[in-house]
Design a protein around this motif. Structure first.
Motif, PDB file in Angstrom:
ATOM      1  N   ALA A   1      -6.709   6.058  -5.152  1.00 35.99           N
ATOM      2  CA  ALA A   1      -6.639   5.639  -6.557  1.00 35.99           C
ATOM      3  C   ALA A   1      -6.190   6.822  -7.411  1.00 35.99           C
ATOM      4  CB  ALA A   1      -8.001   5.144  -7.039  1.00 35.99           C
ATOM      5  N   GLY A   2      -5.224   6.605  -8.287  1.00 35.75           N
ATOM      6  CA  GLY A   2      -4.730   7.656  -9.171  1.00 35.75           C
ATOM      7  C   GLY A   2      -3.576   8.452  -8.598  1.00 35.75           C
ATOM      8  N   ASP A   3      -3.195   8.213  -7.323  1.00 32.37           N
ATOM      9  CA  ASP A   3      -2.087   8.952  -6.710  1.00 32.37           C
ATOM     10  C   ASP A   3      -0.761   8.487  -7.291  1.00 32.37           C
ATOM     11  OD1 ASP A   3      -3.508  10.605  -5.063  1.00 32.37           O
ATOM     12  OD2 ASP A   3      -3.328   9.337  -3.283  1.00 32.37           O
ATOM     13  N   THR A   4       0.145   9.432  -7.442  1.00 33.29           N
ATOM     14  CA  THR A   4       1.528   9.114  -7.789  1.00 33.29           C
ATOM     15  C   THR A   4       2.403   9.717  -6.712  1.00 33.29           C
ATOM     16  OG1 THR A   4       1.822  11.126  -9.092  1.00 33.29           O
ATOM     17  CG2 THR A   4       1.034   9.172 -10.277  1.00 33.29           C
ATOM     18  N   LEU A   5       3.620   9.231  -6.620  1.00 34.70           N
ATOM     19  CA  LEU A   5       4.540   9.735  -5.604  1.00 34.70           C
ATOM     20  C   LEU A   5       4.829  11.220  -5.838  1.00 34.70           C
ATOM     21  CD1 LEU A   5       5.915   8.569  -3.140  1.00 34.70           C
ATOM     22  CD2 LEU A   5       7.930   8.138  -4.518  1.00 34.70           C
TER      23      LEU A   5
ATOM     24  N   ASP B   1       7.344   3.864  -7.495  1.00 39.06           N
ATOM     25  CA  ASP B   1       6.566   3.925  -8.736  1.00 39.06           C
ATOM     26  C   ASP B   1       5.378   2.983  -8.721  1.00 39.06           C
ATOM     27  OD1 ASP B   1       8.179   5.847  -9.819  1.00 39.06           O
ATOM     28  OD2 ASP B   1       9.449   4.433 -10.928  1.00 39.06           O
ATOM     29  N   ASN B   2       5.363   2.010  -7.799  1.00 38.28           N
ATOM     30  CA  ASN B   2       4.283   1.017  -7.751  1.00 38.28           C
ATOM     31  C   ASN B   2       3.518   1.121  -6.445  1.00 38.28           C
ATOM     32  OD1 ASN B   2       4.946  -0.153 -10.264  1.00 38.28           O
ATOM     33  ND2 ASN B   2       6.635  -1.253  -9.306  1.00 38.28           N
ATOM     34  N   LEU B   3       2.923   2.267  -6.167  1.00 34.84           N
ATOM     35  CA  LEU B   3       2.143   2.447  -4.944  1.00 34.84           C
ATOM     36  C   LEU B   3       0.833   1.688  -5.073  1.00 34.84           C
ATOM     37  CD1 LEU B   3       2.661   6.269  -4.326  1.00 34.84           C
ATOM     38  CD2 LEU B   3       3.847   4.378  -3.232  1.00 34.84           C
ATOM     39  N   ARG B   4       0.342   1.155  -3.928  1.00 34.00           N
ATOM     40  CA  ARG B   4      -0.919   0.426  -3.887  1.00 34.00           C
ATOM     41  C   ARG B   4      -1.975   1.288  -3.201  1.00 34.00           C
ATOM     42  NH1 ARG B   4       2.706  -2.575  -1.435  1.00 34.00           N
ATOM     43  NH2 ARG B   4       1.558  -2.516   0.527  1.00 34.00           N
ATOM     44  N   VAL B   5      -3.206   1.164  -3.662  1.00 33.03           N
ATOM     45  CA  VAL B   5      -4.310   1.889  -3.017  1.00 33.03           C
ATOM     46  C   VAL B   5      -4.459   1.355  -1.605  1.00 33.03           C
ATOM     47  CG1 VAL B   5      -6.786   2.361  -3.101  1.00 33.03           C
ATOM     48  CG2 VAL B   5      -5.479   2.274  -5.224  1.00 33.03           C
ATOM     49  N   GLY B   6      -4.539   2.264  -0.630  1.00 33.53           N
ATOM     50  CA  GLY B   6      -4.676   1.881   0.765  1.00 33.53           C
ATOM     51  C   GLY B   6      -3.352   1.808   1.505  1.00 33.53           C
ATOM     52  N   GLN B   7      -2.234   1.888   0.766  1.00 32.37           N
ATOM     53  CA  GLN B   7      -0.901   1.859   1.392  1.00 32.37           C
ATOM     54  C   GLN B   7      -0.695   3.130   2.173  1.00 32.37           C
ATOM     55  OE1 GLN B   7       2.211   1.337  -1.493  1.00 32.37           O
ATOM     56  NE2 GLN B   7       3.849   1.633  -0.024  1.00 32.37           N
ATOM     57  N   GLU B   8      -0.153   3.015   3.403  1.00 35.44           N
ATOM     58  CA  GLU B   8       0.096   4.187   4.232  1.00 35.44           C
ATOM     59  C   GLU B   8       1.522   4.644   4.063  1.00 35.44           C
ATOM     60  OE1 GLU B   8      -0.985   4.376   8.291  1.00 35.44           O
ATOM     61  OE2 GLU B   8      -3.075   3.890   7.917  1.00 35.44           O
ATOM     62  N   LEU B   9       1.669   5.967   3.848  1.00 31.98           N
ATOM     63  CA  LEU B   9       3.007   6.566   3.701  1.00 31.98           C
ATOM     64  C   LEU B   9       3.234   7.555   4.814  1.00 31.98           C
ATOM     65  CD1 LEU B   9       3.072   7.323  -0.135  1.00 31.98           C
ATOM     66  CD2 LEU B   9       4.161   5.432   1.033  1.00 31.98           C
ATOM     67  N   VAL B  10       4.477   7.612   5.291  1.00 29.88           N
ATOM     68  CA  VAL B  10       4.878   8.623   6.261  1.00 29.88           C
ATOM     69  C   VAL B  10       5.354   9.835   5.466  1.00 29.88           C
ATOM     70  CG1 VAL B  10       6.475   9.207   8.122  1.00 29.88           C
ATOM     71  CG2 VAL B  10       5.493   6.900   7.982  1.00 29.88           C
ATOM     72  N   ILE B  11       4.770  10.996   5.702  1.00 26.93           N
ATOM     73  CA  ILE B  11       5.166  12.227   5.030  1.00 26.93           C
ATOM     74  C   ILE B  11       6.010  13.041   6.014  1.00 26.93           C
ATOM     75  CG2 ILE B  11       4.368  14.286   3.821  1.00 26.93           C
ATOM     76  CD1 ILE B  11       3.432  11.712   2.509  1.00 26.93           C
ATOM     77  N   PRO B  12       7.308  13.246   5.728  1.00 28.63           N
ATOM     78  CA  PRO B  12       8.173  13.946   6.671  1.00 28.63           C
ATOM     79  C   PRO B  12       7.819  15.445   6.749  1.00 28.63           C
ATOM     80  CG  PRO B  12       9.353  13.453   4.660  1.00 28.63           C
ATOM     81  CD  PRO B  12       8.001  12.821   4.521  1.00 28.63           C
TER      82      PRO B  12
END
Length: 194
Positions: free
Chosen positions: A153-157, A183-194
């Motif tokens: 919660a509160g994270d931005t890209l 710009d529309n990330l959801r809480v709990g969404q998993e992102l791959v960080i390169p």
């Protein structure tokens, strides 16, 4: 003019008690009497206090006491010097107030000087020039593979990119996201960080 003790109390009340109480009353009545009424009332209070003080200053006063405590000793105004006409004026005699007891003088302390030892000079160490070793480069840790991050919660890209030291475009490409989706990330969404 000789003033009685009761009259002296009344004059003191008019000079010192009436102005603050009157000012408070004028402040409370300000809406009813207006600014001109307040100014007139303040002028009247000032006039009454001034007349009371002048009466006190120009009158012979009895001693003002409360019980055994003398608040104000008997006092009479100074008499103006008369021109010598050869006739002795009929002046009232004034007895001076009793002399106040005096305190003995305070003892004084005289400081005594003590000699302080002078500091001894210590020789400064001579600097020696030593060659400084060249820093050896530390090997970079091997690049780790892509990591996974769960959006909180509160994270931005932008905050996620700064946290992991990558660019926003790299995160968008690694996750096949458009800028609008980033710009529309959801809480709990998993992102791959390169």
């Amino acid at each position: 003019m000789v003033v009685s003790e009761t009259m002296l109390w009344l004059l003191l009340a008019l000079a010192f008690v009436l102005p603050p109480i009157g000012a408070i009353i004028l402040r409370l009545l300000q809406n009813r009497i207006g600014g001109a009424g307040v100014a007139a009332g303040a002028g009247l209070l000032l006039l009454i206090a001034a007349v009371a003080l002048l009466t006190i200053a120009r009158s012979a006063l009895p001693p003002l006491r409360i019980g055994d405590l003398t608040l104000l000793p008997a006092w009479s105004p100074p008499v103006a010097k008369a021109v010598d006409t050869g006739v002795a004026p009929d002046l009232p005699t004034v007895t001076p107030p009793p002399a106040l007891p005096t305190l003995p003088p305070r003892p004084t302390l005289t400081p005594t000087l003590t000699a302080t030892p002078e500091p001894t000079a210590t020789p400064e160490p001579t600097p020696t020039l030593e060659p400084t070793p060249e820093p050896t480069p530390t090997p970079e840790p091997p690049a780790a593979g892509p990591r996974r991050y769960t959006v909180q919660a509160g994270d931005t890209l932008r905050a996620i990119a700064e946290r992991f030291g990558v660019t926003i475009e790299a995160i968008l490409q690694a996750n096949n996201l458009t800028p609008a989706q980033g710009d529309n990330l959801r809480v709990g969404q998993e992102l791959v960080i390169p």
